[in-house]
Each structure stands twice: as structure tokens, then as C-alpha cells.
Design a protein around this motif. Structure first.
Motif, PDB file in Angstrom:
ATOM      1  N   LEU A 201      10.682 -42.754   1.300  1.00  0.00           N
ATOM      2  CA  LEU A 201      10.360 -44.183   1.283  1.00  0.00           C
ATOM      3  C   LEU A 201      10.770 -44.863  -0.019  1.00  0.00           C
ATOM      4  CD1 LEU A 201       6.817 -44.305   2.974  1.00  0.00           C
ATOM      5  CD2 LEU A 201       8.996 -45.039   3.933  1.00  0.00           C
ATOM      6  N   ARG A 202      10.599 -44.195  -1.144  1.00  0.00           N
ATOM      7  CA  ARG A 202      10.751 -44.862  -2.438  1.00  0.00           C
ATOM      8  C   ARG A 202      12.096 -44.611  -3.110  1.00  0.00           C
ATOM      9  NH1 ARG A 202       4.876 -44.794  -5.511  1.00  0.00           N
ATOM     10  NH2 ARG A 202       3.620 -45.376  -3.692  1.00  0.00           N
ATOM     11  N   VAL A 203      12.819 -43.588  -2.672  1.00  0.00           N
ATOM     12  CA  VAL A 203      14.104 -43.273  -3.315  1.00  0.00           C
ATOM     13  C   VAL A 203      15.255 -43.358  -2.323  1.00  0.00           C
ATOM     14  CG1 VAL A 203      15.399 -41.552  -4.614  1.00  0.00           C
ATOM     15  CG2 VAL A 203      12.942 -41.800  -5.002  1.00  0.00           C
ATOM     16  N   ALA A 204      15.216 -42.531  -1.288  1.00  0.00           N
ATOM     17  CA  ALA A 204      16.357 -42.426  -0.371  1.00  0.00           C
ATOM     18  C   ALA A 204      16.552 -43.687   0.453  1.00  0.00           C
ATOM     19  CB  ALA A 204      16.171 -41.213   0.544  1.00  0.00           C
ATOM     20  N   LEU A 205      15.465 -44.240   0.985  1.00  0.00           N
ATOM     21  CA  LEU A 205      15.588 -45.410   1.856  1.00  0.00           C
ATOM     22  C   LEU A 205      16.148 -46.627   1.130  1.00  0.00           C
ATOM     23  CD1 LEU A 205      15.086 -46.197   4.805  1.00  0.00           C
ATOM     24  CD2 LEU A 205      12.804 -46.977   4.142  1.00  0.00           C
ATOM     25  N   PRO A 206      15.645 -46.994  -0.061  1.00  0.00           N
ATOM     26  CA  PRO A 206      16.255 -48.137  -0.764  1.00  0.00           C
ATOM     27  C   PRO A 206      17.728 -47.922  -1.088  1.00  0.00           C
ATOM     28  CG  PRO A 206      14.103 -47.634  -1.690  1.00  0.00           C
ATOM     29  CD  PRO A 206      14.442 -46.507  -0.761  1.00  0.00           C
ATOM     30  N   LEU A 207      18.116 -46.692  -1.432  1.00  0.00           N
ATOM     31  CA  LEU A 207      19.512 -46.438  -1.761  1.00  0.00           C
ATOM     32  C   LEU A 207      20.416 -46.561  -0.541  1.00  0.00           C
ATOM     33  CD1 LEU A 207      19.130 -43.380  -4.168  1.00  0.00           C
ATOM     34  CD2 LEU A 207      19.868 -45.680  -4.785  1.00  0.00           C
ATOM     35  N   ALA A 208      19.876 -46.273   0.637  1.00  0.00           N
ATOM     36  CA  ALA A 208      20.668 -46.332   1.869  1.00  0.00           C
ATOM     37  C   ALA A 208      20.614 -47.704   2.534  1.00  0.00           C
ATOM     38  CB  ALA A 208      20.173 -45.268   2.850  1.00  0.00           C
ATOM     39  N   ARG A 209      19.955 -48.666   1.919  1.00  0.00           N
ATOM     40  CA  ARG A 209      19.750 -49.956   2.556  1.00  0.00           C
ATOM     41  C   ARG A 209      21.038 -50.651   2.974  1.00  0.00           C
ATOM     42  NH1 ARG A 209      17.007 -54.836  -0.683  1.00  0.00           N
ATOM     43  NH2 ARG A 209      19.096 -54.832  -1.602  1.00  0.00           N
ATOM     44  N   PRO A 210      22.080 -50.703   2.142  1.00  0.00           N
ATOM     45  CA  PRO A 210      23.309 -51.387   2.598  1.00  0.00           C
ATOM     46  C   PRO A 210      23.893 -50.793   3.865  1.00  0.00           C
ATOM     47  CG  PRO A 210      23.360 -51.038   0.223  1.00  0.00           C
ATOM     48  CD  PRO A 210      22.187 -50.273   0.736  1.00  0.00           C
ATOM     49  N   GLY A 211      23.934 -49.456   3.963  1.00  0.00           N
ATOM     50  CA  GLY A 211      24.451 -48.830   5.170  1.00  0.00           C
ATOM     51  C   GLY A 211      23.581 -49.098   6.381  1.00  0.00           C
ATOM     52  N   ILE A 212      22.268 -49.103   6.179  1.00  0.00           N
ATOM     53  CA  ILE A 212      21.347 -49.365   7.286  1.00  0.00           C
ATOM     54  C   ILE A 212      21.512 -50.789   7.796  1.00  0.00           C
ATOM     55  CG2 ILE A 212      18.909 -49.560   7.912  1.00  0.00           C
ATOM     56  CD1 ILE A 212      18.372 -47.320   5.853  1.00  0.00           C
ATOM     57  N   VAL A 213      21.641 -51.731   6.882  1.00  0.00           N
ATOM     58  CA  VAL A 213      21.818 -53.130   7.282  1.00  0.00           C
ATOM     59  C   VAL A 213      23.145 -53.320   8.003  1.00  0.00           C
ATOM     60  CG1 VAL A 213      22.077 -55.491   6.430  1.00  0.00           C
ATOM     61  CG2 VAL A 213      20.309 -54.013   5.475  1.00  0.00           C
TER      62      VAL A 213
END
Length: 564
Positions: A201-213
């Protein structure tokens, strides 16, 4: 080493496109950009044109439903694809459990299943006369009206089906983002006391945000572009409204205005993706590509991971494919005769023609942008926007100028010869292929661009030192190195054309159907068994590039451990 006698092997046919003059590449790039922009401009110019009272009628009756249903559908699909795509990507990337190696590629299988084919399958399974409700009534002794059962042919049903079909977009990009994340950051999260869930939640998800969007944006654009599913389910969206205005009401201006409204939704999605990507400033400074710190799932967590990954594969591909296969093999109504062969031939010819033209033009446009000026690079960006435009909008945007040109051409011939030749371009193969190129040219262009970007500019310099011009450099140097990218681009366009329904449904010539149109027409008449053959053929062809894609995404620097 380059030699003046080197020959162009796999793709020497690009000489036909590039010619001898370097200026021809620039001309081709500008013409392709203009062709991509023409349907959109044709739609937008009708925004302020007075309609035949249709627009006011739509505004007073169903326009609110179009807006609300489209918004609810987008919100539901966004949640579904993010939930399913991100979690499955994280589990298969960072966790070890039985079957992980299989799920890495199996989670892509729903991409081969068009949403409208899945709609037909689940309607047959879950309708009142289907096997599920029939068995339920037999077991419980219920009769009609004595129980409640969810209606698959509804807005909620469409949301679930779109989520099952489109989550692989997010899965692909999220998995790529997780694989590229620094191993050191994950280790630091452990040192700081984060649990596996906290690290996610606090490390991997924010870093992957551009790809997810980006993946979510692609899924939402596909949702807005769909016609077969929402029409079959009776859900009123902008796409169904466009067809109603064009065919039922006969008001082309109102159809164009609805198309412009739909384009505004697409524009907002693209803008959101660009803004999110522009604000993201997450960089991987580690040179290590192998993730060593993975989680070994034990106890109940391992079977839970298996079940969670199996659900989208089962309900997104295996079950609907099995339903359609059962109908095709057990029903005497399944079509395998001359009509089926003709439909297959029509579809394959259109797909091959479009794929060949798309690859040839993409080679020219991409290479022109490689060494061209600002205008050529801008043309390259415009040419890559077609995939964001729904097929219904492209159909309307193509038909408006082509119809006007047809009428002007017919009038000119009538004045010269005294006989009216009729409409020569409208409803012909050429106009349909043009619509396909506008819709799917971006797929070929992006694939060729990716391949061309891996070729060092030093190759161009070496070719120029040997006296090769830009056209000869493309034909003799780059083409042999790009044949894999060209093949992948052609294959992707081929499969997209095989599945395409909205533009084909509007623009196909008289008495000329494709597998997608045949499947939709038969399913709309509740002749699902007859539609199963065409639907299965589309799915089978879609598996071909999916297998290649699955092999590509399995990173060679694999997560440590060979279990599963």
C-alpha cells in the motif's frame, strides 16, 4: 558492418512505400495524420449545426440516461479493473505459491474474449430458461416469481463483464511496474517495519500509479467504444444513442453531436492519464532487475492466492469459452457451411488488407519522425490518437465526408455522362478499410516505434557515411532489424479488425458481413447456438497474439525461486 551491397531481406517491400525521395516520407506522415484527424474534425464541425429536432427530443428523453449510464459504467469498470488487475499483478510478481507460473500468463486469456461474446455466453447460462435457473428451480421446487435472481442483461451485468474482459490492461502495466521497482526500496520497507500489506500500500502501489492509471484509461476507452455488449443488454449509452440517431431516427447531425459528446468523455480520460503521468516523478535508480525479496505464502494464504487468481481466468475466459464451444458442438443450429466459410473469408481479407497497410504506413510515419522536424513529429503524435476514438465516432466521422464526396462525384459524372452512377465510395470496402486504419493505426505505430527506438542512431550515421539516403536506410538497414516488430504490429491489427464491431456494423457494404457482425445479428435474434461458431472463431484468432504477448511479459529476470 554495413556494405553498399547489403540487401533488404524480410521487409524489402518497404521500398514501395518509401520510394527514392526522402521527402516522400514526410508527405506520407502528413497525409496519415490528416486522415486520422479527418473523422474527428467531421464530427466536431457538426456540434453547432441545427439538427432536425432530434437533439431536443433526446435531451428531453434519454440523454440523461446516456450520461448517467456511461458514468456509472465507467466508475464500476474502473473499480473492477483496478481491483482485479493490480492485486493479481502484485500476487504473481511478489508472492510464491503453487501455480504462480501458470497464472502469470493465464491471467491474460480474457483479453482474447470480446465483451459481446462473453455477453452471449452468460446470457445463455444465466437467463430464466438457462441451465442455472432451471436447475435451481428443480432443486428448490420454486416457480417463476417465487425467487429473485440477478439479471445479467443489466447495467450491473455489463459492468461485471467489462471488468472481467478488460482487467488484463491494468494487470499488464501494473506487473511491468512491479517488476521494475527497486529491490532496495522493498528491503527498506521491511527494515522500517512494514508488513507485506503495508509494503504494497505505501511503497509499491504509489510507485506503480502511472502504469495503473494508463491501463485503467485504456480499459475505460474500450468500455465507451463498446456497442455489442451494451446494445445486447439493452443498456442505453452514448454508443447505442449514436446508432439510434443514425439508423432509427435518420438524423446524421444528431448522431455527430452525440459522437462529439462521447469524444468529450474520451478527452477527459486521456487528459486524466496525461496529468497523472506528468505529475508522477518516481524513478528507479537501482540497476538490479531481479527481485530477490519475495513472499513465500504459507498456510491458508497459498490456496487463497490460487483461488483469487483463478476466479478471473475461470469466469473471464474458460467458462464463457466452454459455453460457446458446447453450443457449437451439441446444437444442430451451429453454422459450419458455405455461409460460415464466406464470413470467415470476408473477415480475414479485411483484416489482412488493413494489417498490411497499417504496417507499411507505420514504418514510413515512424521513420519520418525519427529524423524529421517538429511538423513531422507532431504528425506522428496525431496519427497515434486514433485508438482513443471509439469505432462509432470514427464510423460517423468517415461517413459524413465520404458521403458528401460521393454525392459530389456522382453529380459531376451525371452532368458529364447524363447517367447517375450512384454512390461509389459509401458502403464500399475502401471506406471500411479506411475506418479500420483510423481506428487501429495507433496499434501498429506504437509497436513499430518501440522497435525503432531500440536501434541506435549510430546505424543511421553509418548508413549516411556509405551514401544511403533516408529511404534506402529504412529499406536496407532498419527493415531487416524491424521485422519482428512489424510482424507483431500486423498481428495485433489483424486481431483487432477480426473483433471490431461498431464501425463494421455501420459501414459494411450491402450483403457483406463479417464474423463479428454475424455473431451480433444472430445473438440479437436470440439465436445463440448459431452465433457460437463465429464467436468461437474470433476468440481462437485472438489467442494467437496473446500467446506471443504472454511470452514477452514473462520477464527473463524472474523472481527468485522456481516453486509453482
Amino acid at each position: 558492418m554495413l556494405t553498399a551491397q547489403s540487401t533488404a531481406s524480410p521487409l524489402s517491400f518497404v521500398r514501395f512505400v518509401t520510394g527514392a525521395s526522402p521527402a516522400l516520407l514526410t508527405v506520407v506522415a502528413m497525409l496519415v495524420a490528416a486522415a486520422i484527424a479527418l473523422p474527428v474534425l467531421a464530427v466536431l464541425q457538426n456540434i453547432f449545426v441545427p439538427s432536425q429536432g432530434t437533439w431536443r427530443h433526446l435531451a428531453d428523453t434519454v440523454l440523461g440516461d446516456y450520461v448517467m449510464n456511461s458514468l456509472v459504467l465507467m466508475a464500476g469498470v474502473a473499480f473492477g479493473v483496478i481491483f482485479g488487475g493490480v492485486l493479481t499483478a502484485w500476487i504473481t510478481t511478489m508472492c510464491r505459491f503453487p501455480g504462480r507460473r501458470i497464472f502469470e500468463w493465464a491471467l491474460l486469456l480474457p483479453m482474447a474474449m470480446p465483451a459481446y461474446v462473453m455477453a452471449y455466453a452468460y446470457t445463455d447460462l444465466l437467463q430464466f430458461s438457462g441451465p442455472v435457473q432451471t436447475l435451481l428451480r428443480e432443486w428448490m421446487g420454486w416457480r417463476a416469481g417465487q425467487y429473485w435472481f440477478p439479471d445479467v442483461r443489466s447495467l450491473g451485468g455489463a459492468t461485471v463483464l467489462f471488468s472481467l474482459v478488460l482487467y488484463p490492461y491494468v494487470y499488464l502495466l501494473a506487473r511491468a511496474a512491479f517488476l521494475e521497482q527497486s529491490d532496495g526500496m522493498l528491503e527498506m520497507a521491511r527494515i522500517c517495519g512494514y508488513s507485506p500489506w503495508g509494503t504494497f500500500l505505501r511503497v509499491a502501489l504509489p510507485l506503480a500509479r502511472p502504469g495503473i492509471v494508463a491501463g485503467t484509461s485504456l480499459a475505460l476507452m474500450e468500455t465507451l467504444a463498446d456497442f455489442g455488449t451494451v446494445s445486447y443488454f439493452g443498456v442505453q449509452t452514448f454508443t447505442t444513442g449514436i446508432y439510434r440517431a443514425w439508423f432509427s431516427l435518420g438524423d446524421h447531425t444528431a448522431a455527430a453531436q452525440l459522437s462529439a459528446a462521447l469524444l468529450s468523455f474520451v478527452f477527459l480520460i486521456v487528459l486524466l492519464e496525461r496529468v497523472t503521468r506528468a505529475r508522477a516523478r518516481f524513478h528507479n535508480t537501482s540497476h538490479r532487475k531481479q527481485l530477490r525479496h519475495v513472499y513465500q505464502l504459507r498456510g491458508a494464504w497459498a490456496p487463497l492466492a490460487v483461488v483469487f487468481c483463478a476466479i478471473p481466468v475461470m469466469f473471464g475466459f474458460l467458462l464463457p469459452a466452454a459455453i460457446m464451444l458446447h453450443m457449437a458442438l451439441t446444437s444442430g443450429d451451429a453454422q459450419f457451411g458455405a455461409r460460415y466459410a464466406q464470413l470467415t473469408l470476408n473477415t480475414v481479407v479485411l483484416a489482412l488488407l488493413t494489417a498490411t497497410l497499417a504496417v507499411l504506413l507505420a514504418l514510413s510515419v515512424s521513420y519520418a519522425a525519427r529524423g524529421g522536424g517538429l511538423a513531422v513529429r507532431a504528425a506522428n503524435r496525431i496519427a497515434g490518437l486514433g485508438y482513443a476514438v471509439p469505432g462509432a465516432v470514427i464510423a460517423v466521422g468517415v461517413l459524413i465526408p465520404v458521403t458528401r464526396l460521393d454525392h459530389a462525384f456522382a453529380a459531376a459524372l451525371t452532368s458529364i455522362t447524363g447517367s447517375n452512377p450512384g454512390l461509389l465510395l459509401t458502403g464500399g470496402i475502401a471506406a471500411l478499410v479506411y475506418a479500420y486504419l483510423v481506428r487501429f493505426f495507433a496499434v501498429a505505430l506504437q509497436t513499430i516505434d518501440a522497435g525503432l527506438s531500440k536501434i541506435t542512431p549510430n546505424m543511421d550515421s553509418a548508413a549516411r557515411s556509405l551514401g544511403f539516403g533516408p529511404a534506402a536506410t529504412l529499406a536496407r538497414v532498419h527493415a531487416p532489424l524491424l521485422w519482428r516488430s512489424a510482424l507483431a504490429a500486423g498481428l495485433l491489427v489483424f486481431v483487432d479488425v477480426m473483433k471490431e464491431l461498431p464501425a463494421t456494423f455501420v459501414m459494411r457494404p450491402f450483403n457483406f458481413d463479417t464474423l463479428a457482425v454475424q455473431a451480433f445479428n444472430l445473438a440479437s435474434d436470440e439465436r445463440l447456438a448459431e452465433a457460437s461458431t463465429a464467436a468461437l472463431t474470433i476468440v481462437a484468432v485472438g489467442l494467437i497474439p496473446l500467446i506471443a504477448l504472454a511470452r514477452m511479459i514473462l520477464d527473463p529476470h524472474r523472481v527468485a525461486g522456481k516453486s509453482g
